[in-house]
Design a protein around this motif. Structure first.
Motif, PDB file in Angstrom:
ATOM      1  N   ARG A  37       0.835  -1.193   0.000  1.00  0.00           N
ATOM      2  CA  ARG A  37       0.000   0.000   0.000  1.00  0.00           C
ATOM      3  C   ARG A  37       0.875   1.249   0.000  1.00  0.00           C
ATOM      4  NH1 ARG A  37      -2.567  -0.479   6.120  1.00  0.00           N
ATOM      5  NH2 ARG A  37      -0.658   0.064   7.283  1.00  0.00           N
ATOM      6  N   GLN A  38       0.298   2.308  -0.538  1.00  0.00           N
ATOM      7  CA  GLN A  38       1.012   3.567  -0.605  1.00  0.00           C
ATOM      8  C   GLN A  38       0.057   4.695  -0.240  1.00  0.00           C
ATOM      9  OE1 GLN A  38       3.053   4.332  -4.312  1.00  0.00           O
ATOM     10  NE2 GLN A  38       4.434   5.777  -3.316  1.00  0.00           N
ATOM     11  N   ALA A  39       0.355   5.333   0.881  1.00  0.00           N
ATOM     12  CA  ALA A  39      -0.430   6.472   1.324  1.00  0.00           C
ATOM     13  C   ALA A  39       0.146   7.736   0.703  1.00  0.00           C
ATOM     14  CB  ALA A  39      -0.394   6.562   2.854  1.00  0.00           C
ATOM     15  N   PRO A  40      -0.645   8.790   0.615  1.00  0.00           N
ATOM     16  CA  PRO A  40      -0.156  10.039   0.016  1.00  0.00           C
ATOM     17  C   PRO A  40       1.109  10.537   0.707  1.00  0.00           C
ATOM     18  CG  PRO A  40      -2.521  10.134   0.309  1.00  0.00           C
ATOM     19  CD  PRO A  40      -2.063   8.882   1.000  1.00  0.00           C
ATOM     20  N   LYS A  42       3.886   9.066   1.059  1.00  0.00           N
ATOM     21  CA  LYS A  42       4.683   8.020   1.710  1.00  0.00           C
ATOM     22  C   LYS A  42       5.150   6.990   0.702  1.00  0.00           C
ATOM     23  CE  LYS A  42       2.625   8.414   6.303  1.00  0.00           C
ATOM     24  NZ  LYS A  42       2.038   7.664   7.454  1.00  0.00           N
ATOM     25  N   GLU A  43       6.133   6.199   1.121  1.00  0.00           N
ATOM     26  CA  GLU A  43       6.631   5.143   0.253  1.00  0.00           C
ATOM     27  C   GLU A  43       5.678   3.954   0.275  1.00  0.00           C
ATOM     28  OE1 GLU A  43      11.435   6.042   0.663  1.00  0.00           O
ATOM     29  OE2 GLU A  43      10.595   4.206   1.489  1.00  0.00           O
ATOM     30  N   ARG A  44       5.756   3.183  -0.777  1.00  0.00           N
ATOM     31  CA  ARG A  44       4.966   1.952  -0.844  1.00  0.00           C
ATOM     32  C   ARG A  44       5.509   0.960   0.187  1.00  0.00           C
ATOM     33  NH1 ARG A  44       3.404  -0.228  -6.746  1.00  0.00           N
ATOM     34  NH2 ARG A  44       3.053   2.037  -6.839  1.00  0.00           N
ATOM     35  N   GLU A  45       4.601   0.349   0.931  1.00  0.00           N
ATOM     36  CA  GLU A  45       5.024  -0.551   1.992  1.00  0.00           C
ATOM     37  C   GLU A  45       4.313  -1.894   1.905  1.00  0.00           C
ATOM     38  OE1 GLU A  45       4.030   1.100   5.805  1.00  0.00           O
ATOM     39  OE2 GLU A  45       1.875   0.932   5.492  1.00  0.00           O
ATOM     40  N   PHE A  46       5.013  -2.895   2.412  1.00  0.00           N
ATOM     41  CA  PHE A  46       4.485  -4.256   2.429  1.00  0.00           C
ATOM     42  C   PHE A  46       3.326  -4.364   3.412  1.00  0.00           C
ATOM     43  CE2 PHE A  46       4.369  -8.752   2.305  1.00  0.00           C
ATOM     44  CZ  PHE A  46       4.285  -9.212   3.601  1.00  0.00           C
ATOM     45  N   VAL A  47       2.299  -5.123   3.007  1.00  0.00           N
ATOM     46  CA  VAL A  47       1.149  -5.368   3.873  1.00  0.00           C
ATOM     47  C   VAL A  47       1.027  -6.851   4.215  1.00  0.00           C
ATOM     48  CG1 VAL A  47      -1.362  -5.241   4.062  1.00  0.00           C
ATOM     49  CG2 VAL A  47      -0.097  -3.379   2.942  1.00  0.00           C
ATOM     50  N   ALA A  48       0.960  -7.680   3.193  1.00  0.00           N
ATOM     51  CA  ALA A  48       0.767  -9.113   3.416  1.00  0.00           C
ATOM     52  C   ALA A  48       1.152  -9.871   2.159  1.00  0.00           C
ATOM     53  CB  ALA A  48      -0.683  -9.418   3.779  1.00  0.00           C
ATOM     54  N   LYS A  86      -8.548   1.272  10.207  1.00  0.00           N
ATOM     55  CA  LYS A  86      -8.201   2.524  10.876  1.00  0.00           C
ATOM     56  C   LYS A  86      -7.945   3.601   9.821  1.00  0.00           C
ATOM     57  CE  LYS A  86      -5.684  -0.088  14.424  1.00  0.00           C
ATOM     58  NZ  LYS A  86      -4.364  -0.277  15.087  1.00  0.00           N
ATOM     59  N   PRO A  87      -8.074   4.859  10.184  1.00  0.00           N
ATOM     60  CA  PRO A  87      -7.776   5.920   9.204  1.00  0.00           C
ATOM     61  C   PRO A  87      -6.371   5.799   8.625  1.00  0.00           C
ATOM     62  CG  PRO A  87      -8.976   6.843  11.048  1.00  0.00           C
ATOM     63  CD  PRO A  87      -8.664   5.408  11.415  1.00  0.00           C
ATOM     64  N   GLU A  88      -5.439   5.306   9.397  1.00  0.00           N
ATOM     65  CA  GLU A  88      -4.065   5.155   8.894  1.00  0.00           C
ATOM     66  C   GLU A  88      -3.913   4.025   7.878  1.00  0.00           C
ATOM     67  OE1 GLU A  88      -5.045   5.320  12.097  1.00  0.00           O
ATOM     68  OE2 GLU A  88      -3.811   4.001  13.377  1.00  0.00           O
ATOM     69  N   ASP A  89      -4.957   3.247   7.670  1.00  0.00           N
ATOM     70  CA  ASP A  89      -4.945   2.233   6.616  1.00  0.00           C
ATOM     71  C   ASP A  89      -5.293   2.838   5.261  1.00  0.00           C
ATOM     72  OD1 ASP A  89      -6.457  -0.013   8.950  1.00  0.00           O
ATOM     73  OD2 ASP A  89      -4.350   0.000   8.322  1.00  0.00           O
ATOM     74  N   THR A  90      -5.679   4.094   5.244  1.00  0.00           N
ATOM     75  CA  THR A  90      -6.015   4.760   3.994  1.00  0.00           C
ATOM     76  C   THR A  90      -4.809   4.788   3.065  1.00  0.00           C
ATOM     77  OG1 THR A  90      -7.729   6.139   4.996  1.00  0.00           O
ATOM     78  CG2 THR A  90      -6.718   6.945   2.960  1.00  0.00           C
ATOM     79  N   ALA A  91      -4.999   4.261   1.855  1.00  0.00           N
ATOM     80  CA  ALA A  91      -3.901   4.162   0.893  1.00  0.00           C
ATOM     81  C   ALA A  91      -4.426   3.563  -0.404  1.00  0.00           C
ATOM     82  CB  ALA A  91      -2.777   3.292   1.439  1.00  0.00           C
ATOM     83  N   VAL A  92      -3.595   3.623  -1.416  1.00  0.00           N
ATOM     84  CA  VAL A  92      -3.831   2.823  -2.606  1.00  0.00           C
ATOM     85  C   VAL A  92      -3.170   1.467  -2.371  1.00  0.00           C
ATOM     86  CG1 VAL A  92      -3.450   2.582  -5.085  1.00  0.00           C
ATOM     87  CG2 VAL A  92      -3.907   4.842  -4.099  1.00  0.00           C
ATOM     88  N   THR A 116      -5.922  -0.186  -6.010  1.00  0.00           N
ATOM     89  CA  THR A 116      -7.308   0.127  -5.671  1.00  0.00           C
ATOM     90  C   THR A 116      -7.284   0.970  -4.396  1.00  0.00           C
ATOM     91  OG1 THR A 116      -9.510  -0.824  -5.253  1.00  0.00           O
ATOM     92  CG2 THR A 116      -7.633  -2.046  -4.378  1.00  0.00           C
ATOM     93  N   LEU A 117      -8.077   2.034  -4.384  1.00  0.00           N
ATOM     94  CA  LEU A 117      -8.024   3.006  -3.290  1.00  0.00           C
ATOM     95  C   LEU A 117      -8.916   2.578  -2.134  1.00  0.00           C
ATOM     96  CD1 LEU A 117      -7.171   5.770  -2.134  1.00  0.00           C
ATOM     97  CD2 LEU A 117      -9.103   6.764  -3.401  1.00  0.00           C
ATOM     98  N   VAL A 118      -8.335   2.584  -0.953  1.00  0.00           N
ATOM     99  CA  VAL A 118      -9.077   2.341   0.285  1.00  0.00           C
ATOM    100  C   VAL A 118      -9.019   3.616   1.112  1.00  0.00           C
ATOM    101  CG1 VAL A 118      -9.123   1.055   2.444  1.00  0.00           C
ATOM    102  CG2 VAL A 118      -8.619  -0.131   0.287  1.00  0.00           C
ATOM    103  N   THR A 119     -10.190   4.115   1.472  1.00  0.00           N
ATOM    104  CA  THR A 119     -10.275   5.320   2.293  1.00  0.00           C
ATOM    105  C   THR A 119     -11.041   4.982   3.566  1.00  0.00           C
ATOM    106  OG1 THR A 119     -10.285   6.723   0.322  1.00  0.00           O
ATOM    107  CG2 THR A 119     -10.973   7.723   2.397  1.00  0.00           C
TER     108      THR A 119
END
Length: 122
Positions: A37-40, A42-48, A86-92, A116-119
């Motif tokens: 995921r990549q939040a505005p 921020k760098e793209r980060e591993f999720v799962a 959580k709001p901090e999960d917001t990202a593409v 895909t965008l998650v808000t």
């Protein structure tokens, strides 16, 4: 391999979403499939991630206990089940596939979906 990510949307904090990553042109067979995921700003980060062969799963500490990854062999699709958002999960959110021995680095993956965008609203 072409990957199609879907399932994003707007959800309230505490809610759930399920993302899908469908492959075409190739079966996942011996690949690992990961979600990043990549939040505005921020760098793209591993999720799962999940290894198609054997089904081993891996999670970032930030999502352990809230997210789960699964696969559907018949549909050649990987799912990311996201709970207690959580709001901090917001990202593409991006799905990716690769053949590397490791699964948490961007460079482990050769094929990427479009995101895909998650808000998550508070």
């Amino acid at each position: 391999v072409q990957l199609q990510a879907s399932g994003g949307g707007l959800v309230q904090a505490g809610g759930s979403l399920r993302l899908s990553c469908a492959a075409s042109g190739h079966t996942f067979s011996d690949h690992a499939v990961g979600w990043f995921r990549q939040a505005p700003g921020k760098e793209r980060e591993f999720v799962a991630a999940i290894r198609w062969s054997g089904g081993s799963t891996y999670y970032a500490d930030s999502v352990k206990g809230r997210f789960s990854i699964s696969r559907d062999n018949a549909r050649n699709t990987v799912y990311l089940h996201m709970n207690s958002l959580k709001p901090e999960d917001t990202a593409v959110y991006y799905c990716a596939a690769g053949l590397s021995d490791t699964v948490i680095y961007l460079t482990d993956y050769n094929y990427w979906g479009q995101g895909t965008l998650v808000t998550v609203s508070s």
